[in-house]
Motif scaffolding. Structure first.
Motif, PDB file in Angstrom:
ATOM      1  N   LEU A 193       0.812  -1.219   0.000  1.00  0.00           N
ATOM      2  CA  LEU A 193       0.000   0.000   0.000  1.00  0.00           C
ATOM      3  C   LEU A 193       0.838   1.258   0.000  1.00  0.00           C
ATOM      4  CD1 LEU A 193      -2.773   1.315   0.011  1.00  0.00           C
ATOM      5  CD2 LEU A 193      -2.745   1.178   2.503  1.00  0.00           C
ATOM      6  N   ARG A 194       1.881   1.249   0.822  1.00  0.00           N
ATOM      7  CA  ARG A 194       2.681   2.479   0.911  1.00  0.00           C
ATOM      8  C   ARG A 194       3.318   2.813  -0.419  1.00  0.00           C
ATOM      9  NH1 ARG A 194       6.080   3.643   6.298  1.00  0.00           N
ATOM     10  NH2 ARG A 194       6.446   5.576   5.220  1.00  0.00           N
ATOM     11  N   ARG A 195       3.825   1.748  -1.057  1.00  0.00           N
ATOM     12  CA  ARG A 195       4.484   1.988  -2.334  1.00  0.00           C
ATOM     13  C   ARG A 195       3.458   2.405  -3.379  1.00  0.00           C
ATOM     14  NH1 ARG A 195       8.633   1.850  -5.419  1.00  0.00           N
ATOM     15  NH2 ARG A 195       8.757   0.543  -7.270  1.00  0.00           N
ATOM     16  N   SER A 196       2.290   1.775  -3.279  1.00  0.00           N
ATOM     17  CA  SER A 196       1.249   2.113  -4.233  1.00  0.00           C
ATOM     18  C   SER A 196       0.812   3.571  -4.056  1.00  0.00           C
ATOM     19  CB  SER A 196       0.092   1.136  -4.049  1.00  0.00           C
ATOM     20  OG  SER A 196      -1.122   1.738  -4.371  1.00  0.00           O
ATOM     21  N   LEU A 197       0.728   4.006  -2.795  1.00  0.00           N
ATOM     22  CA  LEU A 197       0.347   5.409  -2.560  1.00  0.00           C
ATOM     23  C   LEU A 197       1.418   6.337  -3.113  1.00  0.00           C
ATOM     24  CD1 LEU A 197      -1.185   5.294   1.035  1.00  0.00           C
ATOM     25  CD2 LEU A 197      -2.387   5.572  -1.134  1.00  0.00           C
ATOM     26  N   GLN A 198       2.673   5.946  -2.870  1.00  0.00           N
ATOM     27  CA  GLN A 198       3.778   6.767  -3.408  1.00  0.00           C
ATOM     28  C   GLN A 198       3.620   6.934  -4.916  1.00  0.00           C
ATOM     29  OE1 GLN A 198       6.604   8.337  -2.619  1.00  0.00           O
ATOM     30  NE2 GLN A 198       6.956   7.917  -0.469  1.00  0.00           N
ATOM     31  N   SER A 199       3.277   5.821  -5.571  1.00  0.00           N
ATOM     32  CA  SER A 199       3.225   5.867  -7.024  1.00  0.00           C
ATOM     33  C   SER A 199       2.030   6.666  -7.531  1.00  0.00           C
ATOM     34  CB  SER A 199       3.177   4.445  -7.598  1.00  0.00           C
ATOM     35  OG  SER A 199       1.897   3.890  -7.383  1.00  0.00           O
ATOM     36  N   ARG A 200       1.053   6.901  -6.652  1.00  0.00           N
ATOM     37  CA  ARG A 200      -0.112   7.665  -7.081  1.00  0.00           C
ATOM     38  C   ARG A 200       0.008   9.161  -6.795  1.00  0.00           C
ATOM     39  NH1 ARG A 200      -5.017   4.120  -4.918  1.00  0.00           N
ATOM     40  NH2 ARG A 200      -3.455   2.760  -4.008  1.00  0.00           N
ATOM     41  N   LEU A 201       1.116   9.542  -6.159  1.00  0.00           N
ATOM     42  CA  LEU A 201       1.319  10.972  -5.926  1.00  0.00           C
ATOM     43  C   LEU A 201       1.509  11.687  -7.267  1.00  0.00           C
ATOM     44  CD1 LEU A 201       3.805  10.822  -2.922  1.00  0.00           C
ATOM     45  CD2 LEU A 201       1.349  11.273  -2.864  1.00  0.00           C
ATOM     46  N   SER A 202       1.203  12.950  -7.290  1.00  0.00           N
ATOM     47  CA  SER A 202       1.298  13.667  -8.565  1.00  0.00           C
ATOM     48  C   SER A 202       2.746  13.747  -9.029  1.00  0.00           C
ATOM     49  CB  SER A 202       0.733  15.083  -8.406  1.00  0.00           C
ATOM     50  OG  SER A 202       1.643  15.885  -7.688  1.00  0.00           O
ATOM     51  N   THR A 203       2.900  13.792 -10.329  1.00  0.00           N
ATOM     52  CA  THR A 203       4.238  13.917 -10.904  1.00  0.00           C
ATOM     53  C   THR A 203       4.887  15.197 -10.405  1.00  0.00           C
ATOM     54  OG1 THR A 203       3.317  12.864 -12.845  1.00  0.00           O
ATOM     55  CG2 THR A 203       5.466  13.896 -13.116  1.00  0.00           C
ATOM     56  N   ARG A 204       4.084  16.240 -10.286  1.00  0.00           N
ATOM     57  CA  ARG A 204       4.615  17.533  -9.825  1.00  0.00           C
ATOM     58  C   ARG A 204       5.300  17.396  -8.479  1.00  0.00           C
ATOM     59  NH1 ARG A 204      -0.370  18.656 -10.610  1.00  0.00           N
ATOM     60  NH2 ARG A 204      -0.848  19.099  -8.432  1.00  0.00           N
ATOM     61  N   VAL A 205       4.592  16.764  -7.536  1.00  0.00           N
ATOM     62  CA  VAL A 205       5.141  16.726  -6.178  1.00  0.00           C
ATOM     63  C   VAL A 205       6.376  15.828  -6.126  1.00  0.00           C
ATOM     64  CG1 VAL A 205       3.854  14.864  -5.006  1.00  0.00           C
ATOM     65  CG2 VAL A 205       4.421  16.925  -3.762  1.00  0.00           C
ATOM     66  N   ARG A 206       6.382  14.806  -6.975  1.00  0.00           N
ATOM     67  CA  ARG A 206       7.553  13.923  -6.969  1.00  0.00           C
ATOM     68  C   ARG A 206       8.761  14.569  -7.632  1.00  0.00           C
ATOM     69  NH1 ARG A 206       5.971   8.384  -9.110  1.00  0.00           N
ATOM     70  NH2 ARG A 206       3.901   9.142  -9.629  1.00  0.00           N
ATOM     71  N   ARG A 207       8.490  15.600  -8.418  1.00  0.00           N
ATOM     72  CA  ARG A 207       9.611  16.293  -9.056  1.00  0.00           C
ATOM     73  C   ARG A 207      10.292  17.277  -8.103  1.00  0.00           C
ATOM     74  NH1 ARG A 207       7.047  16.861 -14.635  1.00  0.00           N
ATOM     75  NH2 ARG A 207       8.000  15.107 -15.704  1.00  0.00           N
ATOM     76  N   VAL A 208       9.583  17.609  -7.018  1.00  0.00           N
ATOM     77  CA  VAL A 208      10.155  18.592  -6.087  1.00  0.00           C
ATOM     78  C   VAL A 208      11.244  17.917  -5.262  1.00  0.00           C
ATOM     79  CG1 VAL A 208       9.662  20.042  -4.073  1.00  0.00           C
ATOM     80  CG2 VAL A 208       8.034  19.929  -5.953  1.00  0.00           C
ATOM     81  N   PRO A 209      12.450  18.437  -5.320  1.00  0.00           N
ATOM     82  CA  PRO A 209      13.525  17.789  -4.549  1.00  0.00           C
ATOM     83  C   PRO A 209      13.307  17.977  -3.053  1.00  0.00           C
ATOM     84  CG  PRO A 209      14.322  19.797  -5.619  1.00  0.00           C
ATOM     85  CD  PRO A 209      12.899  19.612  -6.053  1.00  0.00           C
ATOM     86  N   PRO A 210      13.757  17.005  -2.234  1.00  0.00           N
ATOM     87  CA  PRO A 210      13.618  17.190  -0.785  1.00  0.00           C
ATOM     88  C   PRO A 210      14.458  18.371  -0.314  1.00  0.00           C
ATOM     89  CG  PRO A 210      14.849  15.178  -1.302  1.00  0.00           C
ATOM     90  CD  PRO A 210      14.416  15.762  -2.605  1.00  0.00           C
ATOM     91  N   SER A 211      14.023  19.021   0.756  1.00  0.00           N
ATOM     92  CA  SER A 211      14.771  20.173   1.261  1.00  0.00           C
ATOM     93  C   SER A 211      16.134  19.723   1.786  1.00  0.00           C
ATOM     94  CB  SER A 211      13.982  20.825   2.395  1.00  0.00           C
ATOM     95  OG  SER A 211      14.835  21.665   3.127  1.00  0.00           O
ATOM     96  N   PRO A 212      17.189  20.452   1.430  1.00  0.00           N
ATOM     97  CA  PRO A 212      18.533  20.052   1.861  1.00  0.00           C
ATOM     98  C   PRO A 212      18.739  20.225   3.359  1.00  0.00           C
ATOM     99  CG  PRO A 212      18.598  22.233   0.874  1.00  0.00           C
ATOM    100  CD  PRO A 212      17.201  21.716   0.691  1.00  0.00           C
ATOM    101  N   ILE A 213      17.851  21.010   3.965  1.00  0.00           N
ATOM    102  CA  ILE A 213      18.047  21.379   5.361  1.00  0.00           C
ATOM    103  C   ILE A 213      17.589  20.259   6.287  1.00  0.00           C
ATOM    104  CG2 ILE A 213      17.338  23.088   7.103  1.00  0.00           C
ATOM    105  CD1 ILE A 213      17.102  25.105   4.800  1.00  0.00           C
ATOM    106  N   ARG A 214      16.606  19.529   5.827  1.00  0.00           N
ATOM    107  CA  ARG A 214      15.922  18.581   6.686  1.00  0.00           C
ATOM    108  C   ARG A 214      16.824  17.503   7.275  1.00  0.00           C
ATOM    109  NH1 ARG A 214      10.577  14.919   5.545  1.00  0.00           N
ATOM    110  NH2 ARG A 214      11.512  13.124   6.521  1.00  0.00           N
ATOM    111  N   ARG A 215      17.657  16.917   6.439  1.00  0.00           N
ATOM    112  CA  ARG A 215      18.519  15.818   6.873  1.00  0.00           C
ATOM    113  C   ARG A 215      19.398  16.231   8.059  1.00  0.00           C
ATOM    114  NH1 ARG A 215      21.449  11.558   6.040  1.00  0.00           N
ATOM    115  NH2 ARG A 215      23.695  11.739   5.930  1.00  0.00           N
TER     116      ARG A 215
END
Ligand SMILES: Cc1ncc(COP(=O)(O)O)c(C=O)c1O
Length: 424
Positions: free
Chosen positions: A30-52
């Motif tokens: 399910l988790r992977r399936s949900l990931q795959s259903r996220l919009s292309t736009r949001v998946r194109r946004v790189p993660p914030s460098p600050i968070r890590r």
């Protein structure tokens, strides 16, 4: 800092093909399936460098964080009181969508008095927003269609890229370098323009470099914008935080620019008001009208107490004195810290704006990610790798210096020990 935010999983930045989507759904993950259903736009946004680095730093004791780009002051008393009084008087409802008229008027007046800005009509050409963050998002949503290109000098504030991508646009990186004081040149813009170029996004004083651009340099950019009919989005959130002899120039005040510029400004940095969430946009009525349309559906109105506080900030002489005191203190810490970095062998270009230093770590032989991670683990100083802010940032780290002077001293001692260990 909101630690609960950190528990959200990052959307996968890998775009899955349809077959992968199907396989994933069939496997029942399910988790992977949900990931795959996220919009292309949001998946194109790189993660914030600050968070890590936040995540890592919160698991450790005695960390000195140079990672957070926020004033280390509480909002000055008259501003704070104005916000609190407004709430106590029962002003807890929405305001007009575009913001309270007095605040729009005060923004217009302040821009004209301080920067000889064009006389914006507060009714149709000024919008009060939830920080520059919202104003930037609205600008991109109002302007950009899929395929439109936006020129973005980098390294830059992380939201610029995300906002262009979320609007379906394409970011065209224009790297800037320490050797050229991280300023943007007309030749770089000319070289990046294509028939799809719609806008140029500039942000000076700059987060993360602390770079500024003077009147002459900005005028040269203005001429290129005019020649190629570009819309310019100018994020001037650090306009008051400038040092030495530098005078901030509002891009829209340059000849011919008001009609093609969206000016973005805000209360967060200059007035130590990050949590009040107030910013503003000023520009041509056609663009501001479109932004207003999105804003009224998305937000309704910016925080009511925050608007009362912002009005006090822009009109009260005591608030002005407080700003000047904060700027003097940042300046003191700026010179101390930047000199210290250069002395210990981390070459640092002189930042004349904002509250960041952006030293090179090349002499340590490490890249910026290795440097930031080892410095945190070995000496408990948190800095952010420069390439997280885009092209031109590699080989550098961002250090935010709104930190108590004594802590800056300790941070420098730790960094000195660290770079010596690695042969500098
Ligand atoms: C360059 C720049 N623009 C905009 C913002 C967002 O500020 P606000 O608090 O007004 O949303 C920041 C915050 O760090 C920033 O550094």
């Amino acid at each position: 800092m909101n630690t609960t935010l950190m528990t959200y999983p990052e959307p996968s930045t890998v775009l899955l093909s349809t077959t992968e989507d199907e396989r994933s759904a069939q496997s029942g993950g399910l988790r992977r399936s949900l990931q795959s259903r996220l919009s292309t736009r949001v998946r194109r946004v790189p993660p914030s460098p600050i968070r890590r680095y936040f995540d890592l730093a919160t698991t450790m004791d005695d960390v000195i964080s140079l990672g957070i780009g926020e004033p280390d002051y509480v909002t000055p008393p008259p501003i704070l009181e104005a916000g609190l009084n407004s709430l106590r008087q029962g002003n807890t409802a929405y305001t007009p969508n575009a913001g309270v008229p007095e605040l729009r008027e005060a923004v217009t007046q302040m821009l004209t008095e301080r920067y000889a800005a064009p006389a914006y009509d507060p009714e149709t050409e000024v919008l009060i927003t939830v920080g520059v963050s919202e104003a930037m998002f609205l600008t991109m949503q109002a302007l950009i269609d899929p395929g439109d290109e936006v020129l973005v000098p980098q390294p830059c504030f992380v939201s610029y890229t995300a906002d262009v991508i979320l609007a379906g646009g394409t970011v065209v990186d224009i790297p800037t370098y320490a050797a050229n004081s991280f300023v943007l040149t007309p030749a770089q813009i000319e070289a990046a323009i294509t028939p799809r170029t719609k806008a140029l996004l500039i942000g000076y004083p700059c987060n993360p470099t602390g770079a500024v651009m003077n009147r002459e340099e900005l005028s040269a950019i203005a001429r290129v914008a005019q020649k190629h009919d570009l819309i310019v989005i100018s994020d001037e959130i650090y306009d008051r935080l400038v040092y030495d002899d530098h005078k901030h120039v509002m891009f829209a005040s340059l000849p011919g620019m008001a009609e093609r510029t969206v000016h973005l400004g805000g209360m967060s940095k200059d007035y130590a008001m990050t949590g009040w969430r107030i910013g503003y946009a000023a520009g041509p009525a056609e663009l501001l009208g479109a932004m207003h349309r999105i804003h009224q559906y998305l937000i309704m109105s910016a925080p009511t107490g925050g608007q009362a506080a912002a009005l006090m900030a822009l009109t009260d002489p005591c608030a002005e004195i407080a700003v000047q005191e904060m700027v003097a203190s940042y300046n003191d810490r700026r010179t101390f810290f930047v000199d210290g970095l250069n002395e210990i062998g981390l070459d640092c270009f002189e930042p004349k704006g904002a509250f960041y230093a952006f030293p090179s770590v090349r002499r340590t032989g490490m890249n910026e990610y290795e440097f930031a991670e080892k410095l945190l683990r070995e000496e408990k100083v948190a800095v952010i790798p420069g390439s997280g802010f885009g092209a031109g940032g590699s080989g550098h780290v961002r250090c935010a210096y709104p930190v108590h002077r004594q802590k800056l001293e300790i941070a420098l001692e730790r960094m000195y020990r660290f770079v010596r260990r690695y042969g500098v």
